[in-house]
Design a protein around this motif. Sequence first.
Motif, mmCIF file in Angstrom:
data_model
loop_
_atom_site.group_PDB
_atom_site.id
_atom_site.type_symbol
_atom_site.label_atom_id
_atom_site.label_comp_id
_atom_site.label_asym_id
_atom_site.label_seq_id
_atom_site.Cartn_x
_atom_site.Cartn_y
_atom_site.Cartn_z
ATOM 1 N N GLU A 69 4.387 -1.400 7.995
ATOM 2 C CA GLU A 69 3.418 -2.492 8.109
ATOM 3 C C GLU A 69 2.225 -2.305 7.164
ATOM 4 N N GLY A 70 1.743 -1.078 7.064
ATOM 5 C CA GLY A 70 0.615 -0.801 6.175
ATOM 6 C C GLY A 70 0.978 -1.064 4.717
ATOM 7 N N HIS A 71 2.188 -0.710 4.356
ATOM 8 C CA HIS A 71 2.657 -0.941 2.980
ATOM 9 C C HIS A 71 2.704 -2.432 2.678
ATOM 10 N N ILE A 72 3.268 -3.207 3.591
ATOM 11 C CA ILE A 72 3.382 -4.659 3.388
ATOM 12 C C ILE A 72 2.000 -5.298 3.293
ATOM 13 N N ALA A 73 1.089 -4.883 4.163
ATOM 14 C CA ALA A 73 -0.267 -5.434 4.142
ATOM 15 C C ALA A 73 -0.964 -5.120 2.811
ATOM 16 N N ASP A 74 -0.717 -3.931 2.290
ATOM 17 C CA ASP A 74 -1.324 -3.523 1.023
ATOM 18 C C ASP A 74 -0.779 -4.353 -0.136
ATOM 19 N N VAL A 75 0.530 -4.580 -0.122
ATOM 20 C CA VAL A 75 1.152 -5.383 -1.188
ATOM 21 C C VAL A 75 0.586 -6.804 -1.165
ATOM 22 N N VAL A 76 0.514 -7.406 0.014
ATOM 23 C CA VAL A 76 0.009 -8.778 0.139
ATOM 24 C C VAL A 76 -1.443 -8.859 -0.323
ATOM 25 N N SER A 77 -2.250 -7.885 0.096
ATOM 26 C CA SER A 77 -3.665 -7.877 -0.282
ATOM 27 C C SER A 77 -3.833 -7.768 -1.799
ATOM 28 N N THR A 78 -3.038 -6.905 -2.410
ATOM 29 C CA THR A 78 -3.129 -6.715 -3.862
ATOM 30 C C THR A 78 -2.648 -7.954 -4.604
ATOM 31 N N MET A 79 -1.589 -8.572 -4.106
ATOM 32 C CA MET A 79 -1.082 -9.794 -4.737
ATOM 33 C C MET A 79 -2.171 -10.868 -4.766
ATOM 34 N N ARG A 80 -2.877 -11.003 -3.654
ATOM 35 C CA ARG A 80 -3.938 -12.014 -3.576
ATOM 36 C C ARG A 80 -5.090 -11.689 -4.515
ATOM 37 N N SER A 81 -5.448 -10.409 -4.576
ATOM 38 C CA SER A 81 -6.554 -10.019 -5.458
ATOM 39 C C SER A 81 -6.182 -10.184 -6.923
ATOM 40 N N ARG A 82 -4.892 -10.171 -7.215
ATOM 41 C CA ARG A 82 -4.435 -10.331 -8.599
ATOM 42 C C ARG A 82 -4.219 -11.799 -8.967
ATOM 43 N N GLY A 83 -4.409 -12.666 -8.010
ATOM 44 C CA GLY A 83 -4.257 -14.082 -8.294
ATOM 45 C C GLY A 83 -2.836 -14.589 -8.262
ATOM 46 N N VAL A 84 -1.950 -13.851 -7.615
ATOM 47 C CA VAL A 84 -0.568 -14.316 -7.457
ATOM 48 C C VAL A 84 -0.563 -15.549 -6.567
ATOM 49 N N ASP A 85 0.337 -16.465 -6.839
ATOM 50 C CA ASP A 85 0.458 -17.688 -6.055
ATOM 51 C C ASP A 85 0.484 -17.339 -4.558
ATOM 52 N N PRO A 86 -0.479 -17.816 -3.771
ATOM 53 C CA PRO A 86 -0.534 -17.484 -2.340
ATOM 54 C C PRO A 86 0.745 -17.844 -1.599
ATOM 55 N N ALA A 87 1.408 -18.909 -2.024
ATOM 56 C CA ALA A 87 2.647 -19.328 -1.372
ATOM 57 C C ALA A 87 3.722 -18.258 -1.512
ATOM 58 N N VAL A 88 3.754 -17.592 -2.658
ATOM 59 C CA VAL A 88 4.738 -16.533 -2.891
ATOM 60 C C VAL A 88 4.468 -15.363 -1.957
ATOM 61 N N ALA A 89 3.206 -14.938 -1.883
ATOM 62 C CA ALA A 89 2.841 -13.820 -1.019
ATOM 63 C C ALA A 89 3.121 -14.140 0.446
ATOM 64 N N ASP A 90 2.751 -15.338 0.887
ATOM 65 C CA ASP A 90 2.959 -15.725 2.285
ATOM 66 C C ASP A 90 4.442 -15.800 2.631
ATOM 67 N N GLN A 91 5.231 -16.324 1.704
ATOM 68 C CA GLN A 91 6.672 -16.448 1.955
ATOM 69 C C GLN A 91 7.335 -15.080 2.089
ATOM 70 N N LEU A 92 6.962 -14.172 1.199
ATOM 71 C CA LEU A 92 7.540 -12.826 1.246
ATOM 72 C C LEU A 92 7.108 -12.088 2.508
ATOM 73 N N ARG A 93 5.850 -12.223 2.895
ATOM 74 C CA ARG A 93 5.362 -11.565 4.112
ATOM 75 C C ARG A 93 6.023 -12.160 5.348
ATOM 76 N N GLN A 94 6.148 -13.483 5.391
ATOM 77 C CA GLN A 94 6.754 -14.138 6.543
ATOM 78 C C GLN A 94 8.212 -13.741 6.709
ATOM 79 N N LYS A 95 8.909 -13.611 5.594
ATOM 80 C CA LYS A 95 10.320 -13.213 5.662
ATOM 81 C C LYS A 95 10.440 -11.808 6.238
ATOM 82 N N TRP A 96 9.576 -10.896 5.793
ATOM 83 C CA TRP A 96 9.632 -9.526 6.291
ATOM 84 C C TRP A 96 9.214 -9.482 7.766
ATOM 85 N N THR A 97 8.184 -10.237 8.122
ATOM 86 C CA THR A 97 7.723 -10.262 9.516
ATOM 87 C C THR A 97 8.798 -10.800 10.451
ATOM 88 N N SER A 98 9.517 -11.822 10.005
ATOM 89 C CA SER A 98 10.593 -12.398 10.822
ATOM 90 C C SER A 98 11.692 -11.377 11.054
#
Length: 265
Positions: free
Chosen positions: A225-254
């Motif tokens: 969980e900590g790894h996934i949260a770190d990846v999502v946080s970094t993606m957002r700080s880098r300006g990656v499309d939020p939809a991409v980050a949310d989709q990847l996180r949601q898939k893993w959470t499911s």
Amino acid sequence: MVSPPAMSFLGTLWRRSGGRLPTLGPIIGWLQPSSGLLGVRWISSNALSTLELLEKAAYRSERRQAMKLLKEARPVLRSYAKAAKTSDSPDSSAVPAQRLTDVMNKLLALCQTKEAISSLFMDLVKDGVKPNQRSYALVMGALLKGSPKWDDLKVVQKLRDRMLSEGFTDNRETVLGQLHLASLQTSTRAQQYVTLWTQVRDNGIALQDADYAYFFDVPPTSDFEGHIADVVSTMRSRGVDPAVADQLRQKWTSLKEKFENDNHS
């Protein structure tokens, strides 16, 4: 004695002139070996013209013309590359190494197959043209397109080793090569993904949005969980499309929720 590159160049002039070269004597004189910079000094402006024609075709993305000219220009490239490597002082007949590298990169970008780009890269390196990080990225990127084979991945790994030995640092292509290799090692894949993610994050290695999917391919358990949260946080700080980050996180959470429900049932 006239040098081999000079003879090749004179042969080209002879063919293009229909066998008539009234100024052949002076040209031979210009291309005679000397005791200076090279052992062969390309004082003739025709050698530089050959390089300029190749540059023009490469920069205009005229692939067929560039590859045709390259066959005639390789002796010129070899001579200039040797001059750039051995020169201890500025010389009017020398060409900067960076200029040769730029031509190399333009030619590599024109290649249409991974076989062609690999072959051209090795040929130009043998000719003495010095690759830079962009050169390595072009070759490795071509080898990693689609579904790379095991042999392609081994070549990428060797290129990475050579690149690092020359003082360059890891980039997107070397990271992708390592990710592809890690994906083939089931027992250690997840841990390798985590290790590579730390390298990407800490060294600021730029990735494309789709590349981040690798780092979500870890077991759907609380341990990650900590790894996934770190990846999502970094993606957002880098300006990656939020939809991409949310989709990847949601898939893993499911998957995690399903995994936990299955364990409780």
